[in-house]
Design a protein around this motif. Structure first.
Motif, PDB file in Angstrom:
ATOM      1  N   THR A 100      79.898  32.432-111.515  1.00 14.06           N
ATOM      2  CA  THR A 100      78.605  32.119-112.111  1.00 14.06           C
ATOM      3  C   THR A 100      77.444  32.678-111.304  1.00 14.06           C
ATOM      4  O   THR A 100      76.291  32.399-111.586  1.00 14.06           O
ATOM      5  CB  THR A 100      78.421  30.605-112.237  1.00 14.06           C
ATOM      6  OG1 THR A 100      78.524  30.037-110.932  1.00 14.06           O
ATOM      7  CG2 THR A 100      79.465  29.991-113.136  1.00 14.06           C
TER       8      THR A 100
ATOM      9  N   GLU B  29      81.045  25.656-126.748  1.00 14.48           N
ATOM     10  CA  GLU B  29      81.724  25.363-125.497  1.00 14.48           C
ATOM     11  C   GLU B  29      81.058  24.173-124.797  1.00 14.48           C
ATOM     12  O   GLU B  29      79.867  23.911-124.980  1.00 14.48           O
ATOM     13  CB  GLU B  29      81.676  26.586-124.570  1.00 14.48           C
ATOM     14  CG  GLU B  29      82.285  27.838-125.185  1.00 14.48           C
ATOM     15  CD  GLU B  29      83.751  27.655-125.531  1.00 14.48           C
ATOM     16  OE1 GLU B  29      84.444  26.932-124.778  1.00 14.48           O
ATOM     17  OE2 GLU B  29      84.197  28.220-126.544  1.00 14.48           O
ATOM     18  N   ASP B  31      81.618  23.799-121.359  1.00  7.95           N
ATOM     19  CA  ASP B  31      81.447  24.233-119.974  1.00  7.95           C
ATOM     20  C   ASP B  31      80.695  25.560-119.977  1.00  7.95           C
ATOM     21  O   ASP B  31      81.252  26.592-120.384  1.00  7.95           O
ATOM     22  CB  ASP B  31      82.811  24.375-119.285  1.00  7.95           C
ATOM     23  CG  ASP B  31      82.668  24.741-117.829  1.00  7.95           C
ATOM     24  OD1 ASP B  31      83.644  25.241-117.248  1.00  7.95           O
ATOM     25  OD2 ASP B  31      81.572  24.518-117.269  1.00  7.95           O
ATOM     26  N   TYR B  32      79.476  25.545-119.543  1.00  3.97           N
ATOM     27  CA  TYR B  32      78.684  26.779-119.514  1.00  3.97           C
ATOM     28  C   TYR B  32      77.541  26.599-118.523  1.00  3.97           C
ATOM     29  O   TYR B  32      77.291  25.502-118.020  1.00  3.97           O
ATOM     30  CB  TYR B  32      78.157  27.142-120.905  1.00  3.97           C
ATOM     31  CG  TYR B  32      77.336  26.063-121.576  1.00  3.97           C
ATOM     32  CD1 TYR B  32      77.940  25.095-122.379  1.00  3.97           C
ATOM     33  CD2 TYR B  32      75.956  25.994-121.415  1.00  3.97           C
ATOM     34  CE1 TYR B  32      77.203  24.100-122.987  1.00  3.97           C
ATOM     35  CE2 TYR B  32      75.213  25.003-122.027  1.00  3.97           C
ATOM     36  CZ  TYR B  32      75.839  24.051-122.814  1.00  3.97           C
ATOM     37  OH  TYR B  32      75.103  23.070-123.421  1.00  3.97           O
ATOM     38  N   TYR B  33      76.879  27.703-118.263  1.00  5.71           N
ATOM     39  CA  TYR B  33      75.729  27.709-117.373  1.00  5.71           C
ATOM     40  C   TYR B  33      74.571  28.374-118.107  1.00  5.71           C
ATOM     41  O   TYR B  33      74.768  29.247-118.950  1.00  5.71           O
ATOM     42  CB  TYR B  33      76.034  28.490-116.090  1.00  5.71           C
ATOM     43  CG  TYR B  33      77.112  27.862-115.244  1.00  5.71           C
ATOM     44  CD1 TYR B  33      78.454  27.969-115.583  1.00  5.71           C
ATOM     45  CD2 TYR B  33      76.773  27.154-114.092  1.00  5.71           C
ATOM     46  CE1 TYR B  33      79.435  27.382-114.810  1.00  5.71           C
ATOM     47  CE2 TYR B  33      77.753  26.566-113.317  1.00  5.71           C
ATOM     48  CZ  TYR B  33      79.081  26.688-113.676  1.00  5.71           C
ATOM     49  OH  TYR B  33      80.056  26.108-112.905  1.00  5.71           O
ATOM     50  N   GLU B  52      73.584  24.128-114.397  1.00  2.45           N
ATOM     51  CA  GLU B  52      74.930  23.850-114.869  1.00  2.45           C
ATOM     52  C   GLU B  52      74.850  22.860-116.022  1.00  2.45           C
ATOM     53  O   GLU B  52      74.159  21.852-115.914  1.00  2.45           O
ATOM     54  CB  GLU B  52      75.786  23.257-113.749  1.00  2.45           C
ATOM     55  CG  GLU B  52      76.110  24.221-112.629  1.00  2.45           C
ATOM     56  CD  GLU B  52      75.072  24.249-111.524  1.00  2.45           C
ATOM     57  OE1 GLU B  52      75.390  24.744-110.433  1.00  2.45           O
ATOM     58  OE2 GLU B  52      73.926  23.799-111.762  1.00  2.45           O
ATOM     59  N   TYR B  95      75.865  31.562-119.933  1.00  2.00           N
ATOM     60  CA  TYR B  95      76.975  32.227-119.237  1.00  2.00           C
ATOM     61  C   TYR B  95      78.227  31.387-119.392  1.00  2.00           C
ATOM     62  O   TYR B  95      78.261  30.229-118.999  1.00  2.00           O
ATOM     63  CB  TYR B  95      76.622  32.384-117.762  1.00  2.00           C
ATOM     64  CG  TYR B  95      77.639  33.153-116.946  1.00  2.00           C
ATOM     65  CD1 TYR B  95      78.701  32.502-116.348  1.00  2.00           C
ATOM     66  CD2 TYR B  95      77.518  34.521-116.776  1.00  2.00           C
ATOM     67  CE1 TYR B  95      79.628  33.196-115.597  1.00  2.00           C
ATOM     68  CE2 TYR B  95      78.435  35.232-116.025  1.00  2.00           C
ATOM     69  CZ  TYR B  95      79.499  34.561-115.430  1.00  2.00           C
ATOM     70  OH  TYR B  95      80.412  35.268-114.684  1.00  2.00           O
ATOM     71  N   ASN B  96      79.253  31.978-120.025  1.00  3.19           N
ATOM     72  CA  ASN B  96      80.586  31.395-119.969  1.00  3.19           C
ATOM     73  C   ASN B  96      81.602  32.493-120.254  1.00  3.19           C
ATOM     74  O   ASN B  96      81.250  33.592-120.694  1.00  3.19           O
ATOM     75  CB  ASN B  96      80.738  30.187-120.896  1.00  3.19           C
ATOM     76  CG  ASN B  96      80.459  30.498-122.352  1.00  3.19           C
ATOM     77  OD1 ASN B  96      80.569  31.628-122.799  1.00  3.19           O
ATOM     78  ND2 ASN B  96      80.097  29.475-123.110  1.00  3.19           N
TER      79      ASN B  96
END
Lengths: 113, 112
Positions: A100, B29, B31-33, B52, B95-96
């Protein structure tokens, strides 16, 4: 510690030609991703390389191909260039286990005439 | 599919004042940022702030803070005490699966 470096910074190609862009990732990084940023738009994911293999691919034609070397550096190749391939091409590097935290290069500005 | 929408193509702020840039996203999703990147004329994407998705507390980095509303899928960026050097394109991204999905960007002008 050098960050992500890309070469060349600018280039001009003629429609139908082939081009190779290069990227050296940040020290310690093992994953390289390529993005295309057309004028006035956000970057679009092209593909990603890890352990010298293409791991993921975005919605780009087969004219776009790549390679990753054992030292983790990467190349982006584009064949049969079209005017629409004119864009800023960005390379992003990351460490697979901390994926990340990606760092971007300054990009290569490709102009197709 | 992941999508990111930035509905403000361009914004202006007076030096030393506060401005908020909007971003909404869509993902299935859990779980991602989420990220905000700054892109000055030098073209390099510079990380501004990261959030997060599993954290409820909003991220802050000096003059930059976010308002993360997970249920609403909203992720706005607040810039306090704006400086001339803040002038740039700002991109919101999710982002994932090891890749970024970017919005179309907001051009921020800072007036002296």
């Amino acid at each position: 510690d050098a960050g992500v470096t890309q070469s060349p910074t600018h280039l001009i190609k003629t429609r139908g030609q082939q081009v190779t862009l290069r990227c050296s990732p940040k020290s310690g990084h093992d994953t390289v991703s390529w993005y295309q940023q057309a004028l006035g738009q956000g970057p679009q994911f092209i593909f990603q390389y890890y352990e010298e293999e293409e791991r993921q691919r975005g919605n780009f034609p087969d004219r776009f191909s790549g390679h990753q070397y054992p030292n983790y550096s990467s190349e982006l190749n584009v064949n049969a260039l079209l005017l629409g391939d004119s864009a800023l091409y960005l390379c992003a590097s990351s460490f697979r286990r901390v994926n990340t935290e990606a760092f971007f290069g300054q990009g290569t500005r490709l102009t197709v005439v | 599919a992941q999508t990111v929408t930035q509905s403000q193509p361009e914004m202006s702020v007076q030096e030393a004042e506060t401005v908020t840039l909007s971003c909404t996203y869509d993902t299935s999703e859990s779980d991602y940022y989420l990220f905000w990147y700054k892109q000055p004329p030098s073209r390099q994407m510079i990380l501004v702030i990261r959030q997060e998705a599993y954290k409820q507390q909003n991220a802050t980095e000096n003059r930059f803070s976010v308002n993360f509303q997970k249920a609403a899928k909203s992720f706005s960026l607040k810039i306090s005490d704006s400086q001339l050097g803040d002038a740039a394109m700002y991109f919101c991204a999710i982002y994932n699966f090891n890749k970024f999905y970017f919005g179309s960007g907001t051009k921020l002008n800072v007036k002296p």
